[in-house]
Design a protein around this motif. Structure first.
Motif, PDB file in Angstrom:
ATOM      1  N   THR A  96     -49.484 -83.421  69.193  1.00  0.00           N
ATOM      2  CA  THR A  96     -49.554 -84.836  69.549  1.00  0.00           C
ATOM      3  C   THR A  96     -49.350 -85.789  68.389  1.00  0.00           C
ATOM      4  OG1 THR A  96     -51.962 -84.720  69.321  1.00  0.00           O
ATOM      5  CG2 THR A  96     -51.043 -84.429  71.531  1.00  0.00           C
ATOM      6  N   LYS A  97     -49.462 -85.317  67.145  1.00  0.00           N
ATOM      7  CA  LYS A  97     -49.266 -86.228  66.022  1.00  0.00           C
ATOM      8  C   LYS A  97     -48.966 -85.467  64.737  1.00  0.00           C
ATOM      9  CE  LYS A  97     -54.177 -86.560  64.738  1.00  0.00           C
ATOM     10  NZ  LYS A  97     -55.306 -87.481  64.476  1.00  0.00           N
ATOM     11  N   ALA A  98     -48.240 -86.136  63.832  1.00  0.00           N
ATOM     12  CA  ALA A  98     -48.051 -85.621  62.479  1.00  0.00           C
ATOM     13  C   ALA A  98     -49.217 -86.095  61.627  1.00  0.00           C
ATOM     14  CB  ALA A  98     -46.733 -86.137  61.900  1.00  0.00           C
ATOM     15  N   VAL A  99     -49.664 -85.277  60.680  1.00  0.00           N
ATOM     16  CA  VAL A  99     -50.773 -85.698  59.822  1.00  0.00           C
ATOM     17  C   VAL A  99     -50.287 -86.812  58.895  1.00  0.00           C
ATOM     18  CG1 VAL A  99     -51.842 -83.421  59.918  1.00  0.00           C
ATOM     19  CG2 VAL A  99     -50.300 -83.986  58.037  1.00  0.00           C
ATOM     20  N   PRO A 100     -51.169 -87.716  58.490  1.00  0.00           N
ATOM     21  CA  PRO A 100     -50.748 -88.858  57.660  1.00  0.00           C
ATOM     22  C   PRO A 100     -50.176 -88.451  56.306  1.00  0.00           C
ATOM     23  CG  PRO A 100     -52.900 -89.259  58.646  1.00  0.00           C
ATOM     24  CD  PRO A 100     -52.571 -87.823  58.912  1.00  0.00           C
ATOM     25  N   ASP A 101     -50.738 -87.422  55.664  1.00  0.00           N
ATOM     26  CA  ASP A 101     -50.275 -86.984  54.347  1.00  0.00           C
ATOM     27  C   ASP A 101     -50.015 -85.487  54.409  1.00  0.00           C
ATOM     28  OD1 ASP A 101     -49.774 -86.356  51.707  1.00  0.00           O
ATOM     29  OD2 ASP A 101     -51.415 -87.547  50.887  1.00  0.00           O
ATOM     30  N   SER A 102     -48.797 -85.140  54.820  1.00  0.00           N
ATOM     31  CA  SER A 102     -48.469 -83.734  55.007  1.00  0.00           C
ATOM     32  C   SER A 102     -48.525 -82.957  53.695  1.00  0.00           C
ATOM     33  CB  SER A 102     -47.072 -83.587  55.628  1.00  0.00           C
ATOM     34  OG  SER A 102     -46.786 -82.235  55.907  1.00  0.00           O
ATOM     35  N   ALA A 103     -48.101 -83.549  52.600  1.00  0.00           N
ATOM     36  CA  ALA A 103     -48.084 -82.842  51.318  1.00  0.00           C
ATOM     37  C   ALA A 103     -49.477 -82.385  50.919  1.00  0.00           C
ATOM     38  CB  ALA A 103     -47.480 -83.731  50.241  1.00  0.00           C
ATOM     39  N   ALA A 104     -50.463 -83.262  51.074  1.00  0.00           N
ATOM     40  CA  ALA A 104     -51.841 -82.905  50.734  1.00  0.00           C
ATOM     41  C   ALA A 104     -52.376 -81.845  51.682  1.00  0.00           C
ATOM     42  CB  ALA A 104     -52.726 -84.142  50.767  1.00  0.00           C
ATOM     43  N   ALA A 105     -52.063 -81.977  52.966  1.00  0.00           N
ATOM     44  CA  ALA A 105     -52.525 -80.995  53.948  1.00  0.00           C
ATOM     45  C   ALA A 105     -51.920 -79.632  53.685  1.00  0.00           C
ATOM     46  CB  ALA A 105     -52.175 -81.471  55.357  1.00  0.00           C
ATOM     47  N   GLU A 106     -50.624 -79.599  53.356  1.00  0.00           N
ATOM     48  CA  GLU A 106     -49.949 -78.332  53.096  1.00  0.00           C
ATOM     49  C   GLU A 106     -50.548 -77.605  51.899  1.00  0.00           C
ATOM     50  OE1 GLU A 106     -45.501 -78.141  53.793  1.00  0.00           O
ATOM     51  OE2 GLU A 106     -45.779 -80.285  53.487  1.00  0.00           O
ATOM     52  N   LYS A 107     -50.897 -78.349  50.870  1.00  0.00           N
ATOM     53  CA  LYS A 107     -51.448 -77.722  49.668  1.00  0.00           C
ATOM     54  C   LYS A 107     -52.782 -77.063  49.957  1.00  0.00           C
ATOM     55  CE  LYS A 107     -52.436 -78.492  44.774  1.00  0.00           C
ATOM     56  NZ  LYS A 107     -52.453 -79.473  43.661  1.00  0.00           N
ATOM     57  N   ALA A 108     -53.571 -77.665  50.833  1.00  0.00           N
ATOM     58  CA  ALA A 108     -54.902 -77.133  51.129  1.00  0.00           C
ATOM     59  C   ALA A 108     -54.887 -76.016  52.163  1.00  0.00           C
ATOM     60  CB  ALA A 108     -55.813 -78.261  51.610  1.00  0.00           C
ATOM     61  N   LEU A 109     -53.900 -76.016  53.054  1.00  0.00           N
ATOM     62  CA  LEU A 109     -53.896 -75.064  54.160  1.00  0.00           C
ATOM     63  C   LEU A 109     -53.554 -73.651  53.703  1.00  0.00           C
ATOM     64  CD1 LEU A 109     -52.147 -77.111  56.990  1.00  0.00           C
ATOM     65  CD2 LEU A 109     -54.436 -76.078  57.124  1.00  0.00           C
ATOM     66  N   LEU A 110     -54.273 -72.695  54.264  1.00  0.00           N
ATOM     67  CA  LEU A 110     -53.976 -71.277  54.052  1.00  0.00           C
ATOM     68  C   LEU A 110     -54.019 -70.588  55.408  1.00  0.00           C
ATOM     69  CD1 LEU A 110     -53.560 -68.783  52.233  1.00  0.00           C
ATOM     70  CD2 LEU A 110     -56.060 -68.620  52.065  1.00  0.00           C
ATOM     71  N   PHE A 111     -52.896 -70.002  55.827  1.00  0.00           N
ATOM     72  CA  PHE A 111     -52.807 -69.269  57.079  1.00  0.00           C
ATOM     73  C   PHE A 111     -52.777 -67.776  56.762  1.00  0.00           C
ATOM     74  CE2 PHE A 111     -50.730 -73.358  57.737  1.00  0.00           C
ATOM     75  CZ  PHE A 111     -51.264 -73.800  58.941  1.00  0.00           C
ATOM     76  N   MET A 112     -53.743 -67.040  57.287  1.00  0.00           N
ATOM     77  CA  MET A 112     -53.851 -65.607  57.030  1.00  0.00           C
ATOM     78  C   MET A 112     -53.674 -64.828  58.333  1.00  0.00           C
ATOM     79  SD  MET A 112     -54.251 -65.174  53.821  1.00  0.00           S
ATOM     80  CE  MET A 112     -55.387 -64.374  52.710  1.00  0.00           C
ATOM     81  N   PRO A 113     -52.713 -63.905  58.404  1.00  0.00           N
ATOM     82  CA  PRO A 113     -52.455 -63.189  59.661  1.00  0.00           C
ATOM     83  C   PRO A 113     -53.647 -62.393  60.185  1.00  0.00           C
ATOM     84  CG  PRO A 113     -50.646 -62.888  58.115  1.00  0.00           C
ATOM     85  CD  PRO A 113     -51.749 -63.553  57.350  1.00  0.00           C
ATOM     86  N   ASN A 114     -54.591 -62.041  59.310  1.00  0.00           N
ATOM     87  CA  ASN A 114     -55.750 -61.272  59.773  1.00  0.00           C
ATOM     88  C   ASN A 114     -57.000 -62.129  59.917  1.00  0.00           C
ATOM     89  OD1 ASN A 114     -56.307 -61.708  57.075  1.00  0.00           O
ATOM     90  ND2 ASN A 114     -57.288 -59.721  56.785  1.00  0.00           N
ATOM     91  N   ASN A 115     -56.837 -63.452  59.899  1.00  0.00           N
ATOM     92  CA  ASN A 115     -57.957 -64.353  60.136  1.00  0.00           C
ATOM     93  C   ASN A 115     -58.102 -64.477  61.650  1.00  0.00           C
ATOM     94  OD1 ASN A 115     -60.037 -66.159  59.630  1.00  0.00           O
ATOM     95  ND2 ASN A 115     -58.667 -67.922  59.538  1.00  0.00           N
ATOM     96  N   LEU A 116     -58.873 -63.549  62.231  1.00  0.00           N
ATOM     97  CA  LEU A 116     -58.954 -63.396  63.680  1.00  0.00           C
ATOM     98  C   LEU A 116     -60.398 -63.587  64.144  1.00  0.00           C
ATOM     99  CD1 LEU A 116     -56.617 -60.256  63.884  1.00  0.00           C
ATOM    100  CD2 LEU A 116     -55.980 -62.648  64.265  1.00  0.00           C
ATOM    101  N   THR A 117     -60.663 -63.254  65.390  1.00  0.00           N
ATOM    102  CA  THR A 117     -62.006 -63.369  65.944  1.00  0.00           C
ATOM    103  C   THR A 117     -62.227 -62.208  66.888  1.00  0.00           C
ATOM    104  OG1 THR A 117     -63.555 -64.916  66.981  1.00  0.00           O
ATOM    105  CG2 THR A 117     -61.350 -64.785  67.946  1.00  0.00           C
ATOM    106  N   ASP A 118     -63.458 -62.027  67.341  1.00  0.00           N
ATOM    107  CA  ASP A 118     -63.788 -60.941  68.254  1.00  0.00           C
ATOM    108  C   ASP A 118     -62.895 -61.006  69.487  1.00  0.00           C
ATOM    109  OD1 ASP A 118     -65.254 -58.738  69.125  1.00  0.00           O
ATOM    110  OD2 ASP A 118     -66.700 -59.983  70.203  1.00  0.00           O
ATOM    111  N   GLY A 119     -62.210 -59.908  69.762  1.00  0.00           N
ATOM    112  CA  GLY A 119     -61.255 -59.872  70.867  1.00  0.00           C
ATOM    113  C   GLY A 119     -59.814 -59.858  70.407  1.00  0.00           C
ATOM    114  N   LEU A 120     -59.599 -60.057  69.089  1.00  0.00           N
ATOM    115  CA  LEU A 120     -58.278 -59.972  68.466  1.00  0.00           C
ATOM    116  C   LEU A 120     -58.401 -59.112  67.216  1.00  0.00           C
ATOM    117  CD1 LEU A 120     -57.104 -63.692  68.678  1.00  0.00           C
ATOM    118  CD2 LEU A 120     -55.993 -61.758  69.816  1.00  0.00           C
TER     119      LEU A 120
END
Length: 328
Positions: free
Chosen positions: A281-305
């Motif tokens: 629904t929206k782009a973040v106001p400061d994508s560069a700052a958000a990108e630097k902080a974000l970490l996506f890990m393929p094994n960051n899962l929850t019970d049931g995955l």
């Protein structure tokens, strides 16, 4: 989120993965070598990822499909819509790479689902139909071969020799295209994961994410003639006018389908089950700052995955951790 919190997330992800059964003992130096070779290929760019350096962050929600909870007891599929942060990206470690050049392929979609209890679930997808190689060591060797195959190197170049021995490389890379929008591109989870239902039944699957608007890609050399940032600019403008939606589908494995080799597609007739809809629904106001902080890990899962026995999941997790540490 600060770097310390993300470092704890990375450590937790590694711990979860190491607790799972492993079918392949990875060379412990491989993730560092992969990131080193990426830095050699594309240079070091402080604050940016070693690969998929150029991107854009958006926010929205995920609504589970009716019946999704029958396949998995994960909270992701059990209740009302939950917030999601998504990052679209171009390939390579070049943060100023034009969106329409061939080197920008494959494009990526990473999603962070934010559960009601404060935990998060990540998915890391791209536009490859399959992965070029099956192990982290082979991926490192592929990158090394590319780095050693400059224009002045006589033929057969190291990359030619590598491809001759690995026909899975052209099979994965040969059909890539450039979309007219990140919103008109389908994305794949080339690694297998596992659903676990309330009774403990396990079902291996691979993600397939399809745009509700339908796919629309460039033909010929049209993409290379577009403005350098056309994909980033287009998705920001598009989501500013109306929500952008994607269907999250799970391709279900049947007995005998390989879960430990991302170079091998499963038969097209395998059942696809709709698990939910992602609505941006929206782009973040400061994508560069958000990108630097974000970490996506393929094994960051929850019970049931759960992770499968695919060795590339381990490689991706540890390589992302190395890259994140250098980014910070």
């Amino acid at each position: 989120m600060n770097a310390m919190k993300h470092s704890r997330t990375a450590a937790l992800g590694l711990a979860v993965l190491l607790a799972a059964p492993a079918a392949h003992a990875q060379d412990p130096g491989t993730p560092e070598q992969i990131v080193d070779t990426m830095n050699k290929l594309w240079g070091k760019h402080p604050g940016f990822r070693a690969n998929h350096a150029k991107g854009i962050v958006l926010e929205g929600s995920f609504t589970p499909a009716p019946g999704a909870a029958k396949l998995s007891k994960a909270a992701l599929f059990a209740g009302p819509a939950i917030p999601v942060t998504v990052r679209f990206s171009d390939a390579t470690g070049l943060p100023t790479l034009p969106d329409g050049v061939k080197d920008a392929r494959p494009y990526g979609l990473s999603a962070k689902f934010k559960l009601a209890d404060g935990t998060e679930v990540d998915t890391v997808l791209n536009t490859l139909p399959t992965f070029p190689v099956a192990t982290g060591e082979a991926f490192r060797d592929l990158l090394v071969a590319v780095s050693q195959s400059g224009p002045d190197v006589p033929s057969p170049k190291p990359i030619d020799t590598f491809i001759a021995a690995h026909p899975s490389v052209p099979a994965a890379l040969g059909g890539l295209t450039t979309p007219k929008s990140y919103a008109t591109q389908a994305y794949n989870g080339v690694n297998a994961f596992v659903f676990v239902d309330g009774a403990g039944k396990r079902q291996a699957f691979r993600w397939r994410v399809e745009p509700v608007a339908g796919t629309d890609v460039f033909g010929g050399d049209e993409a290379a003639q577009q403005p350098p940032n056309f994909l980033r600019d287009e998705i920001v403008a598009r989501v500013g006018q109306a929500p952008v939606a994607f269907r999250f589908l799970a391709q279900l494995a049947e007995p005998g389908d390989p879960t430990n080799d991302a170079t091998k597609p499963w038969p097209k007739e395998r059942k696809m089950v709709e698990m939910g809809t992602l609505t941006l629904t929206k782009a973040v106001p400061d994508s560069a700052a958000a990108e630097k902080a974000l970490l996506f890990m393929p094994n960051n899962l929850t019970d049931g995955l759960e992770v499968s026995d695919d060795p590339l999941i381990d490689t991706r997790v540890q390589s992302y951790a190395v890259s994140f540490g250098r980014r910070q």
